[in-house]
Design an enzyme around this catalytic site. Structure first.
Site, PDB file in Angstrom:
ATOM      1  N   GLU A 155      -7.230  74.051 -14.120  1.00  0.00           N
ATOM      2  CA  GLU A 155      -6.627  74.075 -12.786  1.00  0.00           C
ATOM      3  C   GLU A 155      -7.620  74.418 -11.677  1.00  0.00           C
ATOM      4  OE1 GLU A 155      -3.172  76.620 -12.916  1.00  0.00           O
ATOM      5  OE2 GLU A 155      -1.968  75.029 -13.788  1.00  0.00           O
ATOM      6  N   GLU A 308       0.979  71.325 -19.289  1.00  0.00           N
ATOM      7  CA  GLU A 308       1.612  72.640 -19.416  1.00  0.00           C
ATOM      8  C   GLU A 308       2.998  72.596 -18.793  1.00  0.00           C
ATOM      9  OE1 GLU A 308      -0.400  75.941 -17.587  1.00  0.00           O
ATOM     10  OE2 GLU A 308      -2.358  75.267 -18.296  1.00  0.00           O
TER      11      GLU A 308
HETATM   12  C1  GAL Z   1      -0.912  77.685 -15.230  1.00  0.00           C
HETATM   13  C2  GAL Z   1      -2.225  78.080 -15.907  1.00  0.00           C
HETATM   14  C3  GAL Z   1      -1.966  78.767 -17.231  1.00  0.00           C
HETATM   15  C4  GAL Z   1      -0.922  79.827 -17.060  1.00  0.00           C
HETATM   16  C5  GAL Z   1       0.332  79.224 -16.494  1.00  0.00           C
HETATM   17  C6  GAL Z   1       1.449  80.209 -16.308  1.00  0.00           C
HETATM   18  O1  GAL Z   1      -1.054  77.471 -13.883  1.00  0.00           O
HETATM   19  O2  GAL Z   1      -3.026  76.947 -16.137  1.00  0.00           O
HETATM   20  O3  GAL Z   1      -3.180  79.317 -17.708  1.00  0.00           O
HETATM   21  O4  GAL Z   1      -1.413  80.791 -16.192  1.00  0.00           O
HETATM   22  O5  GAL Z   1       0.040  78.684 -15.234  1.00  0.00           O
HETATM   23  O6  GAL Z   1       2.554  79.626 -15.671  1.00  0.00           O
END
Ligand code: GAL
Length: 675
Positions: A155, A308
């Site tokens: 990110e 994710e």
């Molecule tokens: C994303 C990040 C992850 C984790 C997740 C939690 O933005 O890439 O490492 O922090 O959020 O929601």
């Protein structure tokens, strides 16, 4: 740099970020995790994302044994690895020995070590150390059978760093862009308030009153982040030229021009965290999420990856409401419906400590499989297996919405008579909703798009920063018979944020056949309506006083001081048509306008009946089949009339030609042979 080869996955992926480095002292966890991963129908794990300190505990001292073990376990258990470069977070030794890797704030203070995603993107040391660790990873794992693709960093974001290295790089970037300081002064209109520069070295990105400077600072940060990505990923491209590369994007409000990354990643991936169940209903959240999915699919016109998502709650919002029954499957398959070929989570196993210790995870602290969340994840894995024939399918759209990052930056940083609720993205999403409600597929492109000829309608709201190239592309498109809708706040400034001489809509005057005199700013005490096709609609926020030249006025405002001024115009330009909507309008008007236009252009709709509120359909196509994802974003059950259709449920092959029942937050996936 050469553009990278595109990559499509051979099968759906289902998995999570697996931060095994947190569990090295618990060998039984590794064994247990692999049993559970299989039980949860997972076939991939994203590993090593923040593991720099475990991989290189001291400068130049490397420890790969645990990663060897992890990758071997993945392979032996039939799972693939999305292997991350660990550079999203820096080890303490690096910040302590080389403080230049930490960012400097606006007061000149170097940030202390900590957090993540906050390295200086210009620092030669950070770049050098990133290349070293990434090269070691590539050399060591280039032939490992578990390696599926690279996940570079994590990110990337656009945060500020005002260190000497960044300032010098910015000054060089400006020199390359403008050539002479005179050109720069002209472009930034620096005579205003005596801001004239006489040397590149004087320029610092602190002065919020010079809009051109601020815009260029954002562009520089985006370019510099891209440059950092290209630098740190160089060893991967060299050592593993056949291994695909991705970087995980976020929601598109991080001030990075993700479009500029697209040619250099093999596939787009993104991290999606909607705020479900926070409003009266989830419709708007579903629409916004759908818009983002379509944006990322459109970036490469090919399937993308949901890298994710949370299997349950997040722990970084004011409140995060656990997903109600059905929502996990629905939101996961929503991504697939819009073109994702993966469903992945953050994270596999909930951490015992640290910032995200109470973030949702597949395996939570209770370490059991009978949990609602684990069972929900397992079910999504099963569903993906049942839908495997859909992987790699395409999406066909006749509608495109133009949504441009540079334009958004320009709208937000330019001081107007209204500086709150300008809501560019929201306006785009509201136009998008018209199509979502009917189950019509939409592409999202930005102003760098060179060819719009495949679309029957282009919707380009609030084209404030009007680059001449997009004006040219639009003209080409309309000339040949295309239909364009554009709106208030269009054609105000050029590439450097200077107002067009002759005023708005600048070069768009020819296409729209109107000119803009000024703008009424609307609020509860200054309201406005207009009449279109004998119906009265409310305008909000912005209402422009426009004058029609070649355009025909098809609707007028009703209330002084704009009474009898045009509110919607239509300009016939060669074979095409351009609608100009002079105010922010309601969803109902957007719907009605499209309905009227659609009588002529007839956008293909694979389910032409009305859909119930909160229900949508998206289609993907492959090898002669069309797949229909029918989604119910309501907390109550509903039905769809399928009379006259001959569709089969994908996983049962049952014929559906009567009523289609949808559970609360339910989804059904159907198919038929395309004609
Ligand atoms: C994303 C990040 C992850 C984790 C997740 C939690 O933005 O890439 O490492 O922090 O959020 O929601």
């Amino acid at each position: 740099m050469k553009h990278i080869k595109n990559f499509r996955l051979p099968n759906f992926l289902h998995g999570a970020d697996y931060n095994y480095e947190q569990w090295l002292e618990y060998p039984e966890i590794l064994e247990q995790d692999f049993t559970l991963m299989k039980e949860a129908n997972c076939n991939v794990m994203a590993v090593g994302i923040f593991s720099w300190a475990k991989l290189e505990p001291e400068e130049g001292v490397f420890n790969f044994e645990w990663m060897d073990n992890l990758l071997d376990h993945l392979h032996n258990n039939g799972l693939k690895a999305i292997l991350a470069t660990p550079t999203g977070s820096k080890p303490v030794w690096l910040s302590k020995k080389y403080p230049e890797v930490c960012r400097v704030d606006i007061n000149g203070n170097r940030e202390p070590h900590g957090i993540r995603h906050n390295h200086c993107r210009t620092s030669p040391i950070y770049r050098e150390k990133s290349i070293i660790i990434n090269k070691k990873l590539a050399e060591r794992y280039k032939d490992h059978p578990a390696l599926l693709m690279w996940h570079v960093n994590n990110e990337y974001n656009s945060g500020d760093c005002f260190c000497k290295n960044c300032l010098e790089a910015f000054q060089k970037w400006l020199e390359k862009r403008y050539g002479t300081i005179k050109n720069l002064n002209r472009a930034w209109w620096t005579t205003f308030w005596s801001h004239t520069y006489s040397d590149w070295k004087e320029i610092e990105p602190f002065d919020k009153s010079v809009q051109g400077l601020m815009l260029d600072w954002k562009r520089f940060k985006s370019d510099q982040t891209l440059d950092f990505f290209l630098t740190e990923s160089e060893p991967l491209r060299e050592i593993t030229p056949d291994t695909p590369i991705t970087v995980n994007f976020m929601e598109p409000d991080v001030e990075l021009d993700y479009w500029s990354f697209a040619p250099y990643v093999s596939t787009i991936s993104w991290d999606c965290y909607p705020k479900w169940h926070r409003e009266k209903n989830d419709h708007m959240e579903a629409v916004k999420t759908a818009f983002y999915h379509d944006l990322y699919r459109s970036m490469k016109d090919q399937p993308f990856m949901l890298m994710e998502s949370s299997p349950n709650v997040t722990n970084w919002q004011g409140i995060s409401i656990p997903k109600k029954d059905g929502m996990h499957e629905l939101s996961s398959l929503q991504a697939i419906a819009h073109g994702s070929d993966t469903v992945q989570y953050f994270q596999w196993r909930q951490s015992r400590g640290g910032e995200e210790q109470y973030h949702g995870a597949v395996v939570t602290h209770c370490n059991r499989t009978e949990t609602r969340v684990f069972q929900g994840v397992k079910k999504v894995g099963e569903v993906l297996n049942n839908l495997s024939e859909i992987c790699g399918s395409n999406t066909d759209s006749e509608v495109v919405i133009l949504y441009d990052f540079h334009n958004e930056w320009s709208i937000n940083l330019t001081q107007h008579a209204r500086n709150i609720d300008k809501d560019y993205q929201k306006e785009c999403v509201e136009y998008y909703k018209t199509f979502w409600e009917r189950g019509i597929s939409v592409d999202i492109k930005d102003f760098s798009c060179k060819d719009l000829s495949r679309y029957k309608i282009v919707i380009a709201p609030m084209m404030h920063l009007l680059r001449e190239d997009i004006d040219k592309t639009l003209k080409e498109y309309v000339k040949k018979g295309g239909v364009l809708i554009t709106t208030f706040l269009s054609g105000y400034v050029d590439e450097t944020n200077l107002s067009y001489i002759g005023g708005a809509p600048g070069p768009l005057k020819e296409l729209t056949g109107i000119w803009i005199e000024d703008t009424e700013i609307l609020n509860e005490n200054n309201t406005q309506t207009f009449t279109y096709n004998s119906k009265i609609y409310e305008s909000t926020h912005f209402a422009e006083r426009i004058h029609a030249e070649s355009a025909e006025v098809i609707s007028y405002f009703n209330t002084p001081p704009l009474k009898n001024c045009p509110s919607v115009t239509l300009n016939r330009f060669e074979k095409g048509q351009v609608y100009f909507v002079a105010s922010r309008t309601s969803e109902q008007f957007k719907r009605d306008l499209f309905n009227d236009i659609n009588r002529e252009i007839n956008i293909t709709n694979h389910y032409p009946n009305d859909l119930p509120d909160g229900v949508t359909i998206r289609c993907r196509e492959k090898e002669g089949y069309r797949y229909y994802f029918v989604m119910n974003f309501n907390s109550y059950p509903t039905q769809l009339n399928m009379e006259g259709f001959t569709l089969y449920e994908v996983h049962t092959n049952n014929l559906i030609n009567n009523e289609l029942d949808l559970l609360p937050y339910g989804i059904r996936v159907l198919k038929n042979r395309m004609n």
